[in-house]
Design an enzyme around this catalytic site. Sequence first.
Site, PDB file in Angstrom:
ATOM      1  N   GLU A   1       0.916  -1.158   0.000  1.00  0.00           N
ATOM      2  CA  GLU A   1       0.000   0.000   0.000  1.00  0.00           C
ATOM      3  C   GLU A   1       0.939   1.187   0.000  1.00  0.00           C
ATOM      4  O   GLU A   1       1.424   1.597   1.054  1.00  0.00           O
ATOM      5  CB  GLU A   1      -0.819   0.035   1.293  1.00  0.00           C
ATOM      6  CG  GLU A   1      -1.829  -1.066   1.434  1.00  0.00           C
ATOM      7  CD  GLU A   1      -3.227  -0.632   1.013  1.00  0.00           C
ATOM      8  OE1 GLU A   1      -3.363   0.390   0.311  1.00  0.00           O
ATOM      9  OE2 GLU A   1      -4.167  -1.333   1.367  1.00  0.00           O
TER      10      GLU A   1
ATOM     11  N   CYS B   1      -2.927   9.191   2.601  1.00  0.00           N
ATOM     12  CA  CYS B   1      -2.432   8.674   1.328  1.00  0.00           C
ATOM     13  C   CYS B   1      -3.469   8.906   0.247  1.00  0.00           C
ATOM     14  O   CYS B   1      -3.166   8.883  -0.937  1.00  0.00           O
ATOM     15  CB  CYS B   1      -2.119   7.206   1.460  1.00  0.00           C
ATOM     16  SG  CYS B   1      -3.444   6.348   2.285  1.00  0.00           S
TER      17      CYS B   1
HETATM   18  N1  LIG Z   1      -1.485   3.230   0.289  1.00  0.00           N
HETATM   19  C1  LIG Z   1      -1.837   3.398   1.547  1.00  0.00           C
HETATM   20  O1  LIG Z   1      -2.790   2.804   2.036  1.00  0.00           O
HETATM   21  C2  LIG Z   1      -1.045   4.348   2.403  1.00  0.00           C
HETATM   22  C3  LIG Z   1      -1.506   4.652   3.688  1.00  0.00           C
HETATM   23  C4  LIG Z   1      -0.784   5.550   4.449  1.00  0.00           C
HETATM   24  C5  LIG Z   1       0.367   6.134   3.948  1.00  0.00           C
HETATM   25  N2  LIG Z   1       0.784   5.838   2.701  1.00  0.00           N
HETATM   26  C6  LIG Z   1       1.982   6.458   2.146  1.00  0.00           C
HETATM   27  O2  LIG Z   1       2.987   6.511   3.145  1.00  0.00           O
HETATM   28  C7  LIG Z   1       3.868   7.608   2.916  1.00  0.00           C
HETATM   29  C8  LIG Z   1       4.030   8.390   4.192  1.00  0.00           C
HETATM   30  O3  LIG Z   1       4.613   7.652   5.194  1.00  0.00           O
HETATM   31  P1  LIG Z   1       6.166   7.696   5.535  1.00  0.00           P
HETATM   32  O4  LIG Z   1       6.799   8.829   4.845  1.00  0.00           O
HETATM   33  O5  LIG Z   1       6.291   7.600   6.991  1.00  0.00           O
HETATM   34  O6  LIG Z   1       6.613   6.341   4.829  1.00  0.00           O
HETATM   35  P2  LIG Z   1       7.990   5.532   4.994  1.00  0.00           P
HETATM   36  O7  LIG Z   1       8.032   4.627   3.832  1.00  0.00           O
HETATM   37  O8  LIG Z   1       9.134   6.429   5.221  1.00  0.00           O
HETATM   38  O9  LIG Z   1       7.789   4.701   6.350  1.00  0.00           O
HETATM   39  C9  LIG Z   1       6.761   3.750   6.534  1.00  0.00           C
HETATM   40  C10 LIG Z   1       7.213   2.710   7.549  1.00  0.00           C
HETATM   41  O10 LIG Z   1       8.278   1.939   6.990  1.00  0.00           O
HETATM   42  C11 LIG Z   1       9.372   1.887   7.900  1.00  0.00           C
HETATM   43  N3  LIG Z   1      10.582   1.702   7.087  1.00  0.00           N
HETATM   44  C12 LIG Z   1      11.347   2.645   6.490  1.00  0.00           C
HETATM   45  N4  LIG Z   1      12.354   2.066   5.801  1.00  0.00           N
HETATM   46  C13 LIG Z   1      12.206   0.727   5.952  1.00  0.00           C
HETATM   47  C14 LIG Z   1      12.930  -0.416   5.470  1.00  0.00           C
HETATM   48  N5  LIG Z   1      13.993  -0.286   4.682  1.00  0.00           N
HETATM   49  N6  LIG Z   1      12.498  -1.639   5.820  1.00  0.00           N
HETATM   50  C15 LIG Z   1      11.405  -1.801   6.595  1.00  0.00           C
HETATM   51  N7  LIG Z   1      10.689  -0.765   7.088  1.00  0.00           N
HETATM   52  C16 LIG Z   1      11.077   0.482   6.762  1.00  0.00           C
HETATM   53  C17 LIG Z   1       9.264   3.172   8.668  1.00  0.00           C
HETATM   54  O11 LIG Z   1       9.980   3.099   9.873  1.00  0.00           O
HETATM   55  C18 LIG Z   1       7.753   3.284   8.856  1.00  0.00           C
HETATM   56  O12 LIG Z   1       7.323   2.465   9.923  1.00  0.00           O
HETATM   57  C19 LIG Z   1       3.213   8.424   1.828  1.00  0.00           C
HETATM   58  O13 LIG Z   1       3.859   8.178   0.617  1.00  0.00           O
HETATM   59  C20 LIG Z   1       1.770   7.894   1.803  1.00  0.00           C
HETATM   60  O14 LIG Z   1       1.113   8.052   0.562  1.00  0.00           O
HETATM   61  C21 LIG Z   1       0.113   4.938   1.929  1.00  0.00           C
END
Ligand SMILES: NC(=O)c1ccc[n+]([C@@H]2O[C@H](COP(=O)([O-])OP(=O)(O)OC[C@H]3O[C@@H](n4cnc5c(N)ncnc54)[C@H](O)[C@@H]3O)[C@@H](O)[C@H]2O)c1
Length: 554
Positions: free
Chosen positions: A300, A335
């Site tokens: 997602e 999102c």
């Molecule tokens: N499609 C959906 O349903 C949905 C829902 C909510 C947010 N989002 C998206 O999320 C983004 C915003 O969130 P963000 O900036 O915090 O996202 P992010 O990708 O930076 O972080 C998301 C999660 O992943 C973890 N993470 C980061 N690097 C990782 C790795 N290498 N391995 C495993 N885990 C890792 C982070 O600690 C955090 O818990 C936006 O792009 C938004 O559109 C999508």
Amino acid sequence: MNRILACRELRARAPQTALSWFSSLNISRSVHGLPFATVEAEEISGSQPAEVLNLVQGKWKKTARWNTILDPLNGEPFIKVCEVDETGIQPFVESLSKCPKHGLHNPFKAPERYLMFGDISAKAAHMLSLPKVFDFFTRLIQRVAPKSYQQASGEVYVTRKFLENFAGDQVRFLARSFGVPGNHLGQQSHGFRWPYGPVAIVTPFNFPLEIPVLQLMGALYMGNKPILKVDSKVSIVMEQMMRLLHYCGLPIEDVEFINSDGKTMNKLLLEANTRMTLFTGSSRVAEKLALDLKGRVKLEDAGFDWKILGPDVQEEDYVAWVCDQDAYACSGQKCSAQSMLFIHENWSKTSLLSKMKDLAERRNLEDLTIGPVLTVTTETMLEHKNKLLQISGSKLLFGGEPLKNHSIPPIYGAIEPTAIYVPLEEILKGNNFDLVTREIFGPFQVVTDYRSDQLPLVLDAVERMHAHLTAAVVSNDPLFLQEVIGNSVNGTTYAGLRARTTGAPQNHWFGPAGDPRGAGIGTPEAIKLVWSCHREIIYDVGPLPKQWEIPPST
Ligand SMILES: NC(=O)c1ccc[n+]([C@@H]2O[C@H](COP(=O)([O-])OP(=O)(O)OC[C@H]3O[C@@H](n4cnc5c(N)ncnc54)[C@H](O)[C@@H]3O)[C@@H](O)[C@H]2O)c1
């Protein structure tokens, strides 16, 4: 009278376990009034910081490393999260590796657990319906991911409704199988929903309760053993929810709860060899995990969500209000937030844009209808604004200035709800397209307009975008709807006069389309798709036909 007697009789017949559980809910006698909570949302502060622990092998544990989280509203160090580093992942890896690929339950193993999760869901839903518990989670969400009370309470409400949906026998119905008669007597094929075994859930900051609970419960319902990692900025909410779930009967060894940075989690996923990882977050991390985990993922990821206003102009106030909510509620950190608005030329005779501007200007920090942006700084957003304004014909419609009179720390962003107009022909130019369609996870949208003969250009733009999460086609013209829906792919698309881009209630599928790795959240179909795979058992028990003989080789 008869009714009272009937009630008494029903109570007398109710199973002892349910009765004793409900009577044990004497909430007023426990600490802070809540029997499961270890923090009080309003009391967390720089002088009384809250602590967030990890749950591993059935025990809540501290680590030596604390990640201090700053209060997004005033910069005070108000939460200390016990984070696991790369040297501390072994107990989690061991625990996951004890779970076989066939899971903790499946239709042939411990089926009573399907019923147990029905009970847990009923109890947890009941807990969330209690005003004190509902308010506790709403306020806790507001402390870490500042949004208005109504937006935060929406998360708690959706979570409660989801749990209600999977009470009683609904969990076992998720694992419903089907059978097809075979070719000869004694043969029948049956399709079953099978778990993956050890799995992982990684979730972002913006929905601290709803996303992790819905995905976690889906994973558990289907028989998996999950490890859950929520962004540390907000993981206090889910830590408290885990305690609520335990209170409602979730066996403490069934879920591992870890706080860590992304790099550590990445390493853990590789070492634990989880059979499936559900990742919700940015496309950058999603693509990395897809490679590292050799495709054993469901994603997602980012949303660059569009709305198209069709040629039939009506209900201008309503449409303006939905645009404002879609683009700026939760300070644009959904999102599903409206990132690009395509307006048909017929709307130019209306005051839609000035109404959107008025609505945006009503938002204020006091009630958190606008607030801190947790992953994009003010500087980055202003820089993006300036780059867009260099495009020929573009102009600032409203906003574009940093928020004033606040104490939001500079690691977070703080800008006014912003809209920038960019001409459609310019958006489509190769050197502009990536810039204009970059997701800014804050209160920021691009607006453009089109003539009827330019609809193919609009459809070309939506085709070229890389994220296909949500969309809205605001029109009641069936031919227009048909044209746009038939030429686009977004996984959650609202169509009609009341269409919006945001809204991920428990009653409809929410997720991207056009990508085989795309996940979903909320509905029975989403749970089955993400958290189980198909297994076919072909019964072939005979008897053999009379006088059967060994045939020639083939
Ligand atoms: N499609 C959906 O349903 C949905 C829902 C909510 C947010 N989002 C998206 O999320 C983004 C915003 O969130 P963000 O900036 O915090 O996202 P992010 O990708 O930076 O972080 C998301 C999660 O992943 C973890 N993470 C980061 N690097 C990782 C790795 N290498 N391995 C495993 N885990 C890792 C982070 O600690 C955090 O818990 C936006 O792009 C938004 O559109 C999508």
